[in-house]
Design an enzyme around this catalytic site. Structure first.
Site, PDB file in Angstrom:
ATOM      1  N   LYS A  13       9.130  74.484  43.677  1.00 47.75           N
ATOM      2  CA  LYS A  13       9.068  75.851  44.691  1.00 47.75           C
ATOM      3  C   LYS A  13       9.071  75.623  46.034  1.00 47.75           C
ATOM      4  O   LYS A  13       9.930  76.090  46.743  1.00 47.75           O
ATOM      5  CB  LYS A  13       7.955  76.645  44.173  1.00 47.75           C
ATOM      6  CG  LYS A  13       7.940  76.937  42.785  1.00 47.75           C
ATOM      7  CD  LYS A  13       6.725  78.015  42.574  1.00 47.75           C
ATOM      8  CE  LYS A  13       5.423  77.313  42.603  1.00 47.75           C
ATOM      9  NZ  LYS A  13       5.265  76.228  41.606  1.00 47.75           N
ATOM     10  N   ARG A  88       1.676  85.854  41.187  1.00 50.94           N
ATOM     11  CA  ARG A  88       1.536  85.120  40.126  1.00 50.94           C
ATOM     12  C   ARG A  88       0.477  85.505  39.043  1.00 50.94           C
ATOM     13  O   ARG A  88       0.042  84.782  38.003  1.00 50.94           O
ATOM     14  CB  ARG A  88       1.222  83.407  40.354  1.00 50.94           C
ATOM     15  CG  ARG A  88      -0.079  83.441  41.238  1.00 50.94           C
ATOM     16  CD  ARG A  88      -0.066  82.090  41.871  1.00 50.94           C
ATOM     17  NE  ARG A  88      -0.042  80.739  41.259  1.00 50.94           N
ATOM     18  CZ  ARG A  88       0.469  79.788  42.179  1.00 50.94           C
ATOM     19  NH1 ARG A  88       0.978  79.642  43.351  1.00 50.94           N
ATOM     20  NH2 ARG A  88       0.300  78.755  41.524  1.00 50.94           N
ATOM     21  N   ARG A 127       3.549  62.937  43.604  1.00 51.74           N
ATOM     22  CA  ARG A 127       3.872  63.721  44.806  1.00 51.74           C
ATOM     23  C   ARG A 127       2.655  63.278  45.960  1.00 51.74           C
ATOM     24  O   ARG A 127       1.559  63.023  45.801  1.00 51.74           O
ATOM     25  CB  ARG A 127       3.331  65.296  44.673  1.00 51.74           C
ATOM     26  CG  ARG A 127       3.317  65.941  45.914  1.00 51.74           C
ATOM     27  CD  ARG A 127       3.414  67.704  45.662  1.00 51.74           C
ATOM     28  NE  ARG A 127       2.266  67.842  44.869  1.00 51.74           N
ATOM     29  CZ  ARG A 127       2.179  69.233  44.394  1.00 51.74           C
ATOM     30  NH1 ARG A 127       3.161  70.034  45.026  1.00 51.74           N
ATOM     31  NH2 ARG A 127       1.378  69.706  43.861  1.00 51.74           N
ATOM     32  N   ARG A 160      -2.750  65.624  46.793  1.00 50.31           N
ATOM     33  CA  ARG A 160      -3.593  66.872  46.621  1.00 50.31           C
ATOM     34  C   ARG A 160      -4.764  66.734  45.499  1.00 50.31           C
ATOM     35  O   ARG A 160      -4.318  66.051  44.498  1.00 50.31           O
ATOM     36  CB  ARG A 160      -2.615  67.905  46.089  1.00 50.31           C
ATOM     37  CG  ARG A 160      -1.982  68.696  47.291  1.00 50.31           C
ATOM     38  CD  ARG A 160      -0.896  69.677  47.126  1.00 50.31           C
ATOM     39  NE  ARG A 160      -1.219  70.629  46.064  1.00 50.31           N
ATOM     40  CZ  ARG A 160      -0.363  71.658  45.340  1.00 50.31           C
ATOM     41  NH1 ARG A 160       0.809  71.782  46.370  1.00 50.31           N
ATOM     42  NH2 ARG A 160      -0.677  72.397  44.686  1.00 50.31           N
ATOM     43  N   ARG A 171      -3.880  74.064  35.640  1.00 53.18           N
ATOM     44  CA  ARG A 171      -2.877  74.884  36.173  1.00 53.18           C
ATOM     45  C   ARG A 171      -1.751  75.072  35.298  1.00 53.18           C
ATOM     46  O   ARG A 171      -1.357  76.266  35.483  1.00 53.18           O
ATOM     47  CB  ARG A 171      -2.237  73.779  37.425  1.00 53.18           C
ATOM     48  CG  ARG A 171      -3.296  73.819  38.580  1.00 53.18           C
ATOM     49  CD  ARG A 171      -3.115  72.638  39.501  1.00 53.18           C
ATOM     50  NE  ARG A 171      -1.821  72.775  40.505  1.00 53.18           N
ATOM     51  CZ  ARG A 171      -1.232  71.806  40.955  1.00 53.18           C
ATOM     52  NH1 ARG A 171      -1.569  70.433  40.774  1.00 53.18           N
ATOM     53  NH2 ARG A 171      -0.042  72.145  41.381  1.00 53.18           N
TER      54      ARG A 171
HETATM   55  P1  AP5 Z   1       6.975  70.859  44.800  1.00 54.04           P
HETATM   56  O1  AP5 Z   1       8.156  71.549  45.608  1.00 54.04           O
HETATM   57  O2  AP5 Z   1       5.766  70.565  45.607  1.00 54.04           O
HETATM   58  O3  AP5 Z   1       6.605  71.973  43.815  1.00 54.04           O
HETATM   59  P2  AP5 Z   1       6.070  73.100  43.663  1.00 54.04           P
HETATM   60  O4  AP5 Z   1       6.736  73.852  42.510  1.00 54.04           O
HETATM   61  O5  AP5 Z   1       5.932  73.876  45.048  1.00 54.04           O
HETATM   62  O6  AP5 Z   1       4.615  72.798  43.166  1.00 54.04           O
HETATM   63  P3  AP5 Z   1       2.963  73.021  43.539  1.00 54.04           P
HETATM   64  O7  AP5 Z   1       2.252  72.185  42.921  1.00 54.04           O
HETATM   65  O8  AP5 Z   1       2.891  73.188  45.006  1.00 54.04           O
HETATM   66  O9  AP5 Z   1       3.074  74.612  42.778  1.00 54.04           O
HETATM   67  P4  AP5 Z   1       1.672  75.261  42.472  1.00 54.04           P
HETATM   68  O10 AP5 Z   1       2.437  76.519  41.880  1.00 54.04           O
HETATM   69  O11 AP5 Z   1       0.678  74.518  41.394  1.00 54.04           O
HETATM   70  O12 AP5 Z   1       0.892  75.268  43.886  1.00 54.04           O
HETATM   71  P5  AP5 Z   1       0.841  76.079  44.987  1.00 54.04           P
HETATM   72  O13 AP5 Z   1       0.595  75.216  46.092  1.00 54.04           O
HETATM   73  O14 AP5 Z   1       1.431  77.235  44.899  1.00 54.04           O
HETATM   74  O15 AP5 Z   1       7.456  69.708  44.126  1.00 54.04           O
HETATM   75  C1  AP5 Z   1       6.811  68.828  43.462  1.00 54.04           C
HETATM   76  C2  AP5 Z   1       6.907  67.263  43.434  1.00 54.04           C
HETATM   77  O16 AP5 Z   1       8.032  66.999  42.835  1.00 54.04           O
HETATM   78  C3  AP5 Z   1       7.281  66.948  45.080  1.00 54.04           C
HETATM   79  O17 AP5 Z   1       6.752  65.321  45.087  1.00 54.04           O
HETATM   80  C4  AP5 Z   1       8.611  66.949  45.240  1.00 54.04           C
HETATM   81  O18 AP5 Z   1       9.191  66.013  46.205  1.00 54.04           O
HETATM   82  C5  AP5 Z   1       9.163  66.558  43.997  1.00 54.04           C
HETATM   83  N1  AP5 Z   1      10.363  67.443  43.480  1.00 54.04           N
HETATM   84  C6  AP5 Z   1      10.682  68.558  43.705  1.00 54.04           C
HETATM   85  N2  AP5 Z   1      11.910  68.776  43.190  1.00 54.04           N
HETATM   86  C7  AP5 Z   1      12.270  67.748  42.704  1.00 54.04           C
HETATM   87  C8  AP5 Z   1      13.479  67.399  41.800  1.00 54.04           C
HETATM   88  N3  AP5 Z   1      14.476  68.501  41.572  1.00 54.04           N
HETATM   89  N4  AP5 Z   1      13.581  66.111  41.194  1.00 54.04           N
HETATM   90  C9  AP5 Z   1      12.846  65.426  41.482  1.00 54.04           C
HETATM   91  N5  AP5 Z   1      11.578  65.425  42.097  1.00 54.04           N
HETATM   92  C10 AP5 Z   1      11.255  66.894  42.662  1.00 54.04           C
HETATM   93  O19 AP5 Z   1      -0.921  76.758  44.782  1.00 54.04           O
HETATM   94  C11 AP5 Z   1      -2.120  75.821  44.748  1.00 54.04           C
HETATM   95  C12 AP5 Z   1      -3.229  76.683  44.344  1.00 54.04           C
HETATM   96  O20 AP5 Z   1      -3.482  77.744  45.340  1.00 54.04           O
HETATM   97  C13 AP5 Z   1      -3.203  77.357  42.709  1.00 54.04           C
HETATM   98  O21 AP5 Z   1      -3.574  76.577  41.871  1.00 54.04           O
HETATM   99  C14 AP5 Z   1      -4.322  78.364  43.415  1.00 54.04           C
HETATM  100  O22 AP5 Z   1      -5.635  78.179  43.337  1.00 54.04           O
HETATM  101  C15 AP5 Z   1      -4.179  78.887  44.796  1.00 54.04           C
HETATM  102  N6  AP5 Z   1      -2.932  79.906  44.807  1.00 54.04           N
HETATM  103  C16 AP5 Z   1      -1.687  79.829  45.392  1.00 54.04           C
HETATM  104  N7  AP5 Z   1      -1.221  80.852  45.308  1.00 54.04           N
HETATM  105  C17 AP5 Z   1      -1.891  81.848  44.727  1.00 54.04           C
HETATM  106  C18 AP5 Z   1      -1.783  83.161  44.399  1.00 54.04           C
HETATM  107  N8  AP5 Z   1      -0.739  83.924  44.337  1.00 54.04           N
HETATM  108  N9  AP5 Z   1      -2.610  83.777  43.654  1.00 54.04           N
HETATM  109  C19 AP5 Z   1      -4.109  83.125  43.260  1.00 54.04           C
HETATM  110  N10 AP5 Z   1      -4.167  81.668  43.550  1.00 54.04           N
HETATM  111  C20 AP5 Z   1      -3.144  81.081  44.302  1.00 54.04           C
END
Ligand code: AP5
Length: 219
Positions: A13, A88, A127, A160, A171
């Site tokens: 994402k 979410r 990552r 992270r 997660r």
């Molecule tokens: P990356 O692009 O970082 O993946 P992502 O989907 O963004 O993963 P996240 O771990 O950031 O998602 P998440 O939803 O768990 O975390 P968030 O920060 O939103 O890619 C991952 C890796 O793969 C990277 O190294 C990249 O280079 C590689 N990659 C990407 N695409 C690739 C491809 N096609 N091929 C190969 N490699 C690839 O949330 C974190 C925390 O915040 C949550 O757990 C929660 O506690 C809180 N939070 C956030 N939003 C909310 C909400 N709306 N409500 C409540 N709590 C929330």
């Protein structure tokens, strides 16, 4: 355009949101990035959120919805936005749709990035992130030019805390239990577009653009 990018942890994402926002001139709003920034800056929001993030749990709905509503009310979101990591839960989805309808706006698309669990775990475990500029790398698919250092500012890359194996599992469980059920409402409204995100970064980006172009043509 007003777009939501949704998908399990590691679906890509953040990686795709930055590109899509740049391509369409949209404001990119990542709730995960905003919460991590608040934690780094030790604000009251950061102190509240820290335990939830470290445990792989969701921050309470009302906290995140207020944060997003404030950001979406800013002038830079007027030209359109891309939400990454929000909504979410069902409550967050309802809050977003209500917020937009009160402003006479509508959501154009919800793009769901899907990938198998094995690929997700591989991506998260490999990552590395720059603590200064938040640029994201992967040790295999997107390595920095110099091992362990950010290409832009030379800072030492970090992992992270929520990318520890047991937190990744939590997660993923939270995604299946709380986020997947939310998708039904978007599907019912004809807004949900599924994009296979197993391929490389360029292939997935091309698929998202193809989907959004179709949405624009049919608007
Ligand atoms: P990356 O692009 O970082 O993946 P992502 O989907 O963004 O993963 P996240 O771990 O950031 O998602 P998440 O939803 O768990 O975390 P968030 O920060 O939103 O890619 C991952 C890796 O793969 C990277 O190294 C990249 O280079 C590689 N990659 C990407 N695409 C690739 C491809 N096609 N091929 C190969 N490699 C690839 O949330 C974190 C925390 O915040 C949550 O757990 C929660 O506690 C809180 N939070 C956030 N939003 C909310 C909400 N709306 N409500 C409540 N709590 C929330």
């Amino acid at each position: 355009m007003r777009v939501v990018l949704v998908g399990p942890p590691g679906a890509g994402k953040g990686t795709q949101a930055a590109r899509v926002a740049a391509r369409y001139g949209l404001a990119h709003l990542s709730t995960g990035d905003l919460l991590r920034e608040a934690i780094r800056e030790e604000t009251p929001l950061g102190r509240l959120a820290q335990g939830y993030l470290e445990a792989g749990e969701l921050v309470p709905d009302e906290v995140v919805t207020d944060l997003v509503a404030e950001r979406l009310s800013r002038p830079e979101s007027e030209r359109g936005f891309l939400l990454d990591g929000f909504p979410r839960t069902q409550a967050q989805a309802v809050a977003l749709l209500d917020f937009l309808s009160r402003r006479g706006q509508r959501l154009d698309a919800v793009v769901l990035l899907s990938a198998g669990e094995e690929a997700l775990v591989r991506r998260l475990a490999g990552r590395w992130t720059c603590p200064v500029c938040a640029r994201v790398y992967h040790e295999a698919s997107r390595p920095p030019r110099v091992a362990g250092r950010c290409d832009d500012d030379g800072a030492a890359l970090v992992q992270r805390p929520d990318d520890a194996p047991e937190t990744i599992r939590r997660r993923l469980a939270v995604y299946h239990g709380r986020t997947e059920p939310m998708l039904a409402e978007f599907r019912r409204r004809g807004l949900l577009h599924s994009v296979a995100a197993e391929g490389d970064i360029e292939t997935t980006f091309a698929r998202i653009v193809e989907t959004l172009e179709k949405v624009r043509r049919e608007a």
